[in-house]
Design a protein around this motif. Structure first.
Motif, PDB file in Angstrom:
ATOM      1  N   VAL A  54      -6.973  13.676  -1.994  1.00 42.72           N
ATOM      2  CA  VAL A  54      -5.575  13.342  -1.744  1.00 42.72           C
ATOM      3  C   VAL A  54      -4.725  14.562  -2.074  1.00 42.72           C
ATOM      4  CG1 VAL A  54      -3.621  11.886  -2.399  1.00 42.72           C
ATOM      5  CG2 VAL A  54      -5.910  10.888  -2.219  1.00 42.72           C
ATOM      6  N   ALA A  55      -4.036  15.076  -1.054  1.00 46.60           N
ATOM      7  CA  ALA A  55      -3.193  16.259  -1.257  1.00 46.60           C
ATOM      8  C   ALA A  55      -1.873  15.876  -1.923  1.00 46.60           C
ATOM      9  CB  ALA A  55      -2.935  16.953   0.078  1.00 46.60           C
ATOM     10  N   PHE A  56      -1.204  14.859  -1.352  1.00 46.21           N
ATOM     11  CA  PHE A  56       0.042  14.376  -1.934  1.00 46.21           C
ATOM     12  C   PHE A  56       0.451  13.067  -1.255  1.00 46.21           C
ATOM     13  CE2 PHE A  56       1.136  17.448   1.397  1.00 46.21           C
ATOM     14  CZ  PHE A  56       2.035  16.725   2.181  1.00 46.21           C
ATOM     15  N   THR A  57       1.464  12.443  -1.832  1.00 46.94           N
ATOM     16  CA  THR A  57       1.999  11.186  -1.295  1.00 46.94           C
ATOM     17  C   THR A  57       3.347  11.473  -0.652  1.00 46.94           C
ATOM     18  OG1 THR A  57       0.911   9.915  -3.040  1.00 46.94           O
ATOM     19  CG2 THR A  57       2.712   8.827  -1.863  1.00 46.94           C
ATOM     20  N   PRO A  58       3.430  11.430   0.680  1.00 54.21           N
ATOM     21  CA  PRO A  58       4.697  11.734   1.343  1.00 54.21           C
ATOM     22  C   PRO A  58       5.698  10.587   1.209  1.00 54.21           C
ATOM     23  CG  PRO A  58       3.092  11.072   2.966  1.00 54.21           C
ATOM     24  CD  PRO A  58       2.363  11.118   1.653  1.00 54.21           C
ATOM     25  N   THR A  59       6.947  10.901   1.400  1.00 52.33           N
ATOM     26  CA  THR A  59       8.003   9.888   1.372  1.00 52.33           C
ATOM     27  C   THR A  59       8.713   9.890   2.727  1.00 52.33           C
ATOM     28  OG1 THR A  59       9.564  11.506   0.468  1.00 52.33           O
ATOM     29  CG2 THR A  59       8.365  10.149  -1.115  1.00 52.33           C
ATOM     30  N   GLY A  60       9.675   8.987   2.870  1.00 54.26           N
ATOM     31  CA  GLY A  60      10.459   8.978   4.100  1.00 54.26           C
ATOM     32  C   GLY A  60       9.985   7.976   5.124  1.00 54.26           C
ATOM     33  N   HIS A  61       9.302   6.925   4.682  1.00 53.59           N
ATOM     34  CA  HIS A  61       8.867   5.871   5.604  1.00 53.59           C
ATOM     35  C   HIS A  61       9.216   4.511   5.011  1.00 53.59           C
ATOM     36  CE1 HIS A  61       5.427   4.760   3.030  1.00 53.59           C
ATOM     37  NE2 HIS A  61       5.297   6.070   2.820  1.00 53.59           N
ATOM     38  N   THR A  62       9.211   3.498   5.860  1.00 57.39           N
ATOM     39  CA  THR A  62       9.485   2.152   5.378  1.00 57.39           C
ATOM     40  C   THR A  62       8.361   1.721   4.437  1.00 57.39           C
ATOM     41  OG1 THR A  62       8.381   1.228   7.312  1.00 57.39           O
ATOM     42  CG2 THR A  62      10.771   1.471   7.436  1.00 57.39           C
ATOM     43  N   PRO A  63       8.636   0.797   3.512  1.00 61.26           N
ATOM     44  CA  PRO A  63       7.593   0.340   2.592  1.00 61.26           C
ATOM     45  C   PRO A  63       6.384  -0.214   3.345  1.00 61.26           C
ATOM     46  CG  PRO A  63       9.744  -0.411   1.860  1.00 61.26           C
ATOM     47  CD  PRO A  63       9.950   0.166   3.221  1.00 61.26           C
ATOM     48  N   VAL A  64       5.192   0.080   2.844  1.00 63.37           N
ATOM     49  CA  VAL A  64       3.965  -0.402   3.478  1.00 63.37           C
ATOM     50  C   VAL A  64       3.627  -1.784   2.909  1.00 63.37           C
ATOM     51  CG1 VAL A  64       1.540   0.068   3.985  1.00 63.37           C
ATOM     52  CG2 VAL A  64       3.162   1.973   3.722  1.00 63.37           C
ATOM     53  N   THR A  65       4.068  -2.820   3.598  1.00 68.20           N
ATOM     54  CA  THR A  65       3.791  -4.189   3.170  1.00 68.20           C
ATOM     55  C   THR A  65       2.967  -4.896   4.235  1.00 68.20           C
ATOM     56  OG1 THR A  65       5.883  -4.948   4.126  1.00 68.20           O
ATOM     57  CG2 THR A  65       5.893  -4.378   1.780  1.00 68.20           C
ATOM     58  N   TYR A  66       2.047  -5.719   3.789  1.00 67.10           N
ATOM     59  CA  TYR A  66       1.126  -6.423   4.690  1.00 67.10           C
ATOM     60  C   TYR A  66       1.483  -7.899   4.779  1.00 67.10           C
ATOM     61  CZ  TYR A  66      -2.293  -2.520   4.351  1.00 67.10           C
ATOM     62  OH  TYR A  66      -2.934  -1.310   4.401  1.00 67.10           O
ATOM     63  N   PRO A  67       1.878  -8.370   5.962  1.00 64.60           N
ATOM     64  CA  PRO A  67       2.113  -9.800   6.149  1.00 64.60           C
ATOM     65  C   PRO A  67       0.858 -10.493   6.698  1.00 64.60           C
ATOM     66  CG  PRO A  67       3.017  -8.606   8.002  1.00 64.60           C
ATOM     67  CD  PRO A  67       2.374  -7.576   7.097  1.00 64.60           C
ATOM     68  N   ILE A  68       0.746 -11.777   6.433  1.00 69.56           N
ATOM     69  CA  ILE A  68      -0.375 -12.570   6.924  1.00 69.56           C
ATOM     70  C   ILE A  68       0.164 -13.914   7.405  1.00 69.56           C
ATOM     71  CG2 ILE A  68      -0.914 -13.606   4.659  1.00 69.56           C
ATOM     72  CD1 ILE A  68      -3.914 -13.269   5.414  1.00 69.56           C
ATOM     73  N   ALA A  69      -0.465 -14.493   8.404  1.00 69.65           N
ATOM     74  CA  ALA A  69       0.015 -15.772   8.941  1.00 69.65           C
ATOM     75  C   ALA A  69      -1.107 -16.501   9.660  1.00 69.65           C
ATOM     76  CB  ALA A  69       1.189 -15.550   9.911  1.00 69.65           C
TER      77      ALA A  69
ATOM     78  N   ASN B 118       0.855  -1.177   0.000  1.00 68.30           N
ATOM     79  CA  ASN B 118       0.000   0.000   0.000  1.00 68.30           C
ATOM     80  C   ASN B 118       0.891   1.227   0.000  1.00 68.30           C
ATOM     81  OD1 ASN B 118      -2.425   1.482   0.126  1.00 68.30           O
ATOM     82  ND2 ASN B 118      -3.264   0.182   1.743  1.00 68.30           N
ATOM     83  N   SER B 119       0.318   2.403   0.056  1.00 66.31           N
ATOM     84  CA  SER B 119       1.127   3.619   0.149  1.00 66.31           C
ATOM     85  C   SER B 119       0.417   4.624   1.054  1.00 66.31           C
ATOM     86  CB  SER B 119       1.371   4.241  -1.227  1.00 66.31           C
ATOM     87  OG  SER B 119       0.147   4.506  -1.897  1.00 66.31           O
ATOM     88  N   LEU B 120       1.204   5.458   1.691  1.00 64.20           N
ATOM     89  CA  LEU B 120       0.691   6.478   2.605  1.00 64.20           C
ATOM     90  C   LEU B 120       0.367   7.746   1.831  1.00 64.20           C
ATOM     91  CD1 LEU B 120       0.368   6.944   5.766  1.00 64.20           C
ATOM     92  CD2 LEU B 120       2.564   8.125   5.628  1.00 64.20           C
ATOM     93  N   VAL B 121      -0.766   8.364   2.149  1.00 62.43           N
ATOM     94  CA  VAL B 121      -1.128   9.631   1.509  1.00 62.43           C
ATOM     95  C   VAL B 121      -1.631  10.604   2.563  1.00 62.43           C
ATOM     96  CG1 VAL B 121      -1.698   8.619  -0.739  1.00 62.43           C
ATOM     97  CG2 VAL B 121      -3.497   8.858   0.997  1.00 62.43           C
ATOM     98  N   LEU B 122      -1.527  11.882   2.264  1.00 58.92           N
ATOM     99  CA  LEU B 122      -2.117  12.915   3.115  1.00 58.92           C
ATOM    100  C   LEU B 122      -3.429  13.323   2.460  1.00 58.92           C
ATOM    101  CD1 LEU B 122      -1.603  14.837   5.619  1.00 58.92           C
ATOM    102  CD2 LEU B 122      -1.094  16.568   3.900  1.00 58.92           C
ATOM    103  N   VAL B 123      -4.513  13.288   3.225  1.00 61.76           N
ATOM    104  CA  VAL B 123      -5.816  13.664   2.669  1.00 61.76           C
ATOM    105  C   VAL B 123      -6.383  14.872   3.395  1.00 61.76           C
ATOM    106  CG1 VAL B 123      -6.425  11.379   1.802  1.00 61.76           C
ATOM    107  CG2 VAL B 123      -6.972  11.964   4.168  1.00 61.76           C
ATOM    108  N   GLU B 124      -7.245  15.587   2.666  1.00 61.85           N
ATOM    109  CA  GLU B 124      -7.966  16.736   3.189  1.00 61.85           C
ATOM    110  C   GLU B 124      -9.459  16.519   2.964  1.00 61.85           C
ATOM    111  OE1 GLU B 124      -5.993  20.698   2.065  1.00 61.85           O
ATOM    112  OE2 GLU B 124      -5.514  19.401   0.367  1.00 61.85           O
TER     113      GLU B 124
END
Length: 249
Positions: free
Chosen positions: A199-214, A103-109
């Protein structure tokens, strides 16, 4: 005749147990709500006689529930950190762990009356009085948000404006209702909100948004739980996940 009646009673008592034996509970990150609700019936159709129940909340809250003995068969987290904690606490079957979406992180208004934010620095402006963020202790989107703002050296300065949320969907609700001027959510959540947020913009500077399942270690239906995880890789499930904006791991 009497033996036949006894057999009928025995079968009647056994059938509910057999039905229950084909049921699994999947505890999944809040951002998976809409996609998993569509995937559930598809899995049940492909696996005759099976039933899937879902429990959606912040990943950290779900892990706490599992640790406290909640009867869960599959755990899907929105970040690696929470799943790592589950592994450290021996709450998951490590051999079954896999990453299944990104997934990816976004800033919303809010769509109405948006401040027109263009950068993280704009959050410091007077037009932004409240910013919704996930609680960093239990909500993965909150930790991704902190990484972004820490890297921009803005977390401490913006902290007085924060409105803490119990899940990414609560962040989305705050923004959708116009109770805050901005909030950090996943792109998939912003898409679900439709025209209620922008969606205002997509910020950077974070670890990849990956989803694990188990599969959960204490699951009594490990085979069926494993089947559900495997089903997520099928074309039927992938079509749903892609439509909701999730990427491949």
């Amino acid at each position: 005749m009497r033996s036949l009646r006894l057999l009928s009673v025995a079968l009647a008592l056994a059938l509910p147990l057999a039905a229950a034996a084909q049921q699994i509970t999947v505890s999944a990150a809040a951002s998976l709500t809409d996609a998993f609700k569509e995937i559930g019936p598809k899995f049940e159709a492909a696996k005759a006689g099976s039933t899937v129940r879902f429990n959606f909340a912040a990943s950290g809250v779900l892990l706490q529930q599992i640790a406290q003995g909640a009867p869960v068969d599959v755990f899907a987290s929105a970040d690696q950190e929470t799943m790592n904690r589950g592994n450290d606490q021996k709450l998951i079957d490590t051999a079954t762990r896999k990453d299944f979406v990104t997934n990816s992180l976004v800033l919303v208004e809010p769509a109405q009356g948006a401040a027109g934010l263009k950068s993280l620095q704009d959050l410091s402006g007077a037009r932004v009085k409240r910013i919704a963020v996930g609680k960093t202790a239990t909500v993965p989107v909150g930790r991704y948000t902190r990484q972004v703002l820490d890297n921009a050296k803005l977390w401490t300065a913006l902290e007085p404006k924060f409105v803490q949320a119990d899940s990414v969907r609560q962040v989305l609700d705050y923004v959708s209702r116009g109770e805050v001027e901005a909030g950090f959510v996943y792109r998939t959540d912003a898409a679900v909100a439709g025209d209620k947020v922008k969606v205002a913009f997509t910020p950077t500077g974070h670890t990849p948004v990956t989803y694990p399942i188990a599969v959960v270690a204490e699951s009594r239906q490990k085979a069926l739980a494993g089947d559900f995880i495997a089903f997520l890789s099928t074309p039927a499930a992938q079509e749903v996940l892609t439509r909701y904006g999730f990427g491949k791991p």
